[in-house]
Every structure is written in structure tokens, then in C-alpha cells.
Design a protein around this motif. Structure first.
Motif, PDB file in Angstrom:
ATOM      1  N   ILE A   1       0.679  -1.240   0.132  1.00 48.44           N
ATOM      2  CA  ILE A   1       0.170   0.343   0.097  1.00 48.44           C
ATOM      3  C   ILE A   1       0.630   1.293   0.541  1.00 48.44           C
ATOM      4  N   LEU A   2       1.799   1.070   1.179  1.00 45.28           N
ATOM      5  CA  LEU A   2       2.552   2.368   1.094  1.00 45.28           C
ATOM      6  C   LEU A   2       3.480   2.395  -0.270  1.00 45.28           C
ATOM      7  N   ARG A   3       3.957   1.674  -0.791  1.00 43.30           N
ATOM      8  CA  ARG A   3       4.543   1.582  -1.975  1.00 43.30           C
ATOM      9  C   ARG A   3       3.997   2.556  -3.205  1.00 43.30           C
ATOM     10  N   ALA A   4       3.033   1.712  -2.821  1.00 44.76           N
ATOM     11  CA  ALA A   4       2.184   2.380  -4.025  1.00 44.76           C
ATOM     12  C   ALA A   4       1.503   2.997  -4.073  1.00 44.76           C
ATOM     13  N   GLN A   5       1.527   4.189  -3.003  1.00 44.54           N
ATOM     14  CA  GLN A   5       1.080   4.858  -2.701  1.00 44.54           C
ATOM     15  C   GLN A   5       2.303   6.788  -2.992  1.00 44.54           C
ATOM     16  N   MET A   6       3.375   5.898  -2.754  1.00 45.67           N
ATOM     17  CA  MET A   6       4.035   6.867  -3.062  1.00 45.67           C
ATOM     18  C   MET A   6       4.600   6.877  -4.078  1.00 45.67           C
ATOM     19  N   ALA A   7       4.587   5.839  -4.923  1.00 45.97           N
ATOM     20  CA  ALA A   7       4.443   5.567  -6.461  1.00 45.97           C
ATOM     21  C   ALA A   7       3.601   7.149  -7.403  1.00 45.97           C
ATOM     22  N   ARG A   8       2.793   6.857  -6.444  1.00 53.09           N
ATOM     23  CA  ARG A   8       1.860   8.223  -6.750  1.00 53.09           C
ATOM     24  C   ARG A   8       1.822   9.433  -6.896  1.00 53.09           C
ATOM     25  N   GLY A   9       3.262   9.196  -6.062  1.00 56.12           N
ATOM     26  CA  GLY A   9       3.805  11.099  -5.589  1.00 56.12           C
ATOM     27  C   GLY A   9       2.808  11.406  -4.674  1.00 56.12           C
ATOM     28  N   TRP A  10       2.410  10.532  -3.314  1.00 55.43           N
ATOM     29  CA  TRP A  10       1.642  10.990  -1.930  1.00 55.43           C
ATOM     30  C   TRP A  10       2.685  10.777  -1.075  1.00 55.43           C
ATOM     31  N   ASP A  11       2.674  11.397  -0.073  1.00 54.84           N
ATOM     32  CA  ASP A  11       3.805  11.718   0.669  1.00 54.84           C
ATOM     33  C   ASP A  11       3.109  10.717   2.220  1.00 54.84           C
ATOM     34  N   VAL A  12       3.797   9.849   1.828  1.00 60.38           N
ATOM     35  CA  VAL A  12       3.012   8.952   3.476  1.00 60.38           C
ATOM     36  C   VAL A  12       4.453   8.541   4.628  1.00 60.38           C
ATOM     37  N   ARG A  13       3.712   7.317   6.111  1.00 64.36           N
ATOM     38  CA  ARG A  13       4.647   7.694   6.366  1.00 64.36           C
ATOM     39  C   ARG A  13       3.810   6.886   7.620  1.00 64.36           C
TER      40      ARG A  13
END
Length: 408
Positions: free
Chosen positions: A25-37
Motif C-alpha cells: 500500500i505505502l509503496r504504491a501510494q508513494m509511486a502516486r506521488g503521495w507523501d506517506v509515513r
């Protein structure tokens, strides 16, 4: 850039189905350009600093040690400590959305911070905690603790701004509790095909080491919990070997049932056809998939397995392996019998043996079965596309928050 704070039970570097879904989930969201932690509570037991980057993902930890004493008091104190850590990180990092993942304790901790800071909260349920405890042997269905946990779960869902579940079984259960269907999205288990989508060739040296040369290999790769039904798989082996003398069973992993399963295997008349590998590093697991012809998932029929879809059959499909699974609700959501896999009656070693023997007797259809299963994963269970299900929910919650701030 949208900032998403994920509130988690545990995370990498620990390895489990939970942490692998989180990573995807987090890797895919990062690939979308979102900032996640991500931020974990006290159930994250790995040693490490209070802030660390693992596999490119930044995780924060709840400081201190778990409380002791009465279980209810202990869990309440742990929730409070987790909530304080979330609050401190929100003040420092200023996320736009809080995304809490089950169990319900995480949702309760996240709700405190969300309310305090006026942030939207999405609560994602991977399994109901009360049913997971029954499946793991730490709880009893219908007990006071089971009832209380169920009430807390329902309350947390009502308090959340949006709810995500991993399968239709969980969604239907929440609707039956009176939850608005429009509040719920299904974000199913999937496979990160960038990491798990290229099957490796079978390693002849490993084949020889495992004693699998020329064998019809049935395998299980995962955690050894009672609900997985591995005792039924071992019980089915004598019938399978009588039908397919070259059949061997490869068990990769570990868990609470490991010793009992080893004892059962030693008592089997075909003990020499059963191999236990133990746990293997995740970056090596593909080499063990490559050794197996058919991955078997004989989950027992119970509320947990009827409601929740597992991840492992999808990994097997992505790896080009055949899949045979018990016809519980969670498997029926993933597997089309005779098209992407084979289903058999649960809790029935005889039916399991017959299904496996039938697969080995009909190798002519193997290539087509593998193609169809792989296409299903690519089309419907690929994280690069699954992640799109979250986007409209985040946008709706952010828009609602902006409107509320303007009104205030």
C-alpha cells in the motif's frame, strides 16, 4: 502533496502478511506521488530506533514499554500511549489524512488524534479482531471478551469518516450491523508484481537438497496456525501417495502449530514424504515457490476463514503455481473453481487428497490454468491498480475537511 499517516499494528522489518500488505500500500501510494509515513504501536516487537526507513518507507515507533497487569487496563494504557505518539507526530509532520489499520486498538488510538486535530480518519479492517483471536486460539467465540471486542469494532466503524475492508465478506458483515454501505470501500488483497511478479526458475541444487527430484510436489508456504488446516493436509497425504506414489509435501514457514504438525508427520506412515523447511528469508521465498507444483490451502470452515480473503493464494498465482484450496468463503472470493484454481470441501482430508490427485492426473490443463490465474492477479489483484480505490475516498475526505474549515 497529500500527506497520509498510516497507523499500524506492526511493520517492516518484521515479516508477515500484515507487513507485506502495508508495504505494498505505502509503496504504491508513494509511486502516486503521495507523501506517506507509518506509526506502529507496542505490538511492533522488532528492535530499532524510534524513527527508521525500511525498504524506502519511513516508520515511527511508539516510545516506552507495554503496560503490565490486568489485560483490559493494559490495553487501555497501550492505546493511550499510542494515541500520544500519533498526536506528537501529527503536530510535527502535519498529515492531511489519518489511515488507521486494524486491529481496532489502532483505530481507537487514531480517533483521539483525528478528533483533536480535526483530521479525517479512514479505518481499514483486514480481519475482525474478535474472530482473529478465535482463529489464533487466544479467544473463544461468544465469550464476554469476544462480545466486547465486537462492540468496540462496531463503534470504531461508526466513528470513522470512511471504512475500507479487504473483501466482500467483511463488507457484508458490517452492512448487517447497520453500517451505511456508501461509507465502505473494498480494497482487496493484492500482489506487488514489481517485487513478486517474475517467477524464478527451479534451482536443481535446492531440488536435490530438499529431496524432490522427480516428485509431484504439494506445498504450503505461510504461517502454521490451526485455522490453516495443515493437519488435514498431512492427514490427506497417505491417500494422495497411494494414488500418486511420487507425491511429496513441502511445508515452508512456522508458527504456533509447528510442533504439533511435526509430531503428526512423524506418526504418518508416509513420514518420509513430508519435509519441513522452517522459516526462510522473504527474498528467498520465490525459490521455494519454484519447487512446488501445487500450493494447497486447506483452511478450516469457521467465521474467520469465511469472512477474510488470504494473500498467499494470490502470491502463488502470480508465481505461476497451481492452487488448490478449501471452499470457504474467503477462498471463493479469490478462486474460480476449474478456471483459476481447484476448490474442495473444507475439513475433509479425503476430498483434499482427491482434488490433489486429480490435478496431478490432468497435467494437460496446467498451462491454461496458470495463464488464467496470472491474468486474474494482473487484472484484479495488482497493487498498482488496487491503490486507485483509495484515491476518491481521500479526495472526498479532504474536500469535506476543507468545507468544514471554511464554514468554521
Amino acid at each position: 502533496m497529500t500527506r497520509i499517516l498510516h497507523v499500524l499494528d506492526h511493520s517492516l522489518p518484521l515479516h508477515s502478511g500484515y507487513t507485506f500488505r502495508t508495504r505494498a500500500i505505502l509503496r504504491a501510494q508513494m509511486a502516486r506521488g503521495w507523501d506517506v509515513r507509518g506509526i506502529t504501536g507496542y505490538r511492533h516487537i522488532a528492535d530499532g530506533p524510534l524513527e527508521e526507513v525500511v525498504d524506502g518507507i519511513r516508520f515511527h515507533r511508539t516510545p516506552g514499554q507495554p503496560a503490565e497487569g490486568n489485560p483490559l487496563i493494559r490495553e487501555w494504557r497501550d492505546i493511550s500511549a499510542h494515541a500520544d505518539a500519533i498526536d506528537a507526530l501529527v503536530r510535527q509532520w502535519r498529515p492531511d489524512v489519518i489511515h488507521a489499520h486494524s486491529p481496532v486498538l489502532n483505530a481507537m488510538a487514531a480517533q483521539k488524534a483525528a478528533k483533536r486535530h480535526g483530521l479525517p480518519l479512514i479505518y481499514e479492517i483486514r480481519a475482525f479482531w474478535e474472530d482473529a483471536s478465535v482463529g489464533n486460539g487466544t479467544g473463544t467465540e461468544g465469550s464476554p471478551r469476544y462480545w466486547l471486542t465486537r462492540q468496540l469494532e462496531t463503534h470504531a466503524v461508526r466513528q470513522a469518516d470512511a471504512v475500507a475492508v479487504i473483501c466482500e465478506g467483511l463488507r457484508s458483515d458490517l452492512i448487517a450491523r447497520g453500517i451505511d454501505p456508501d461509507k465502505i470501500i473494498v480494497s482487496p488483497n493484492g500482489v506487488d508484481l514489481d517485487q513478486f511478479g517474475d517467477p524464478v526458475p527451479r534451482d536443481p541444487a535446492l531440488t536435490a537438497k530438499l529431496g524432490l527430484e522427480g516428485a509431484d510436489v504439494v506445498g504450503f508456504i505461510g504461517s502454521f496456525y490451526d485455522y490453516e488446516g495443515l493437519d488435514d493436509l498431512i492427514a490427506a497425504l497417505p491417500r494422495l501417495v497411494r494414488a500418486r506414489p511420487r507425491a511429496k509435501l513441502l511445508l515452508v514457514g512456522g508458527g504456533p502449530m509447528e510442533q504439533a504438525l511435526r509430531d503428526q508427520a512423524m506418526a504418518s506412515p508416509f513420514a518420509d514424504h513430508i519435509g519441513f523447511v522452517g522459516r526462510v528469508p522473504h527474498d528467498q521465498v520465490e525459490h521455494y515457490y519454484a519447487q512446488v507444483d501445487v500450493l494447497a490451502y486447506p483452511r478450516k470452515a469457521m467465521r474467520l476463514t469465511d469472512l477474510v480473503t488470504p494473500l498467499k493464494p494470490l502470491e502463488a498465482m502470480a508465481q505461476g503455481r497451481l492452487v488448490a484450496a478449501s471452499a470457504v468463503g474467503g477462498h471463493r472470493e479469490l478462486i474460480e473453481d476449474g478456471v483459476t484454481g481447484t476448490l474442495f470441501a473444507p475439513d475433509d482430508p479425503k476430498a483434499l487428497a482427491a482434488a490433489l490427485a486429480g490435478l496431478f492426473a490432468d497435467r494437460a490443463m496446467w498451462d491454461e490454468r496458470r495463464i488464467q490465474a496470472r491474468r486474474f492477479v494482473e487484472r484484479e489483484r495488482n497493487w498498482s491498480s488496487n491503490i486507485l480505490r483509495y484515491e476518491p475516498v481521500y479526495q472526498r475526505l479532504l474536500a469535506r475537511g476543507s468545507a468544514a474549515r471554511r464554514a468554521a
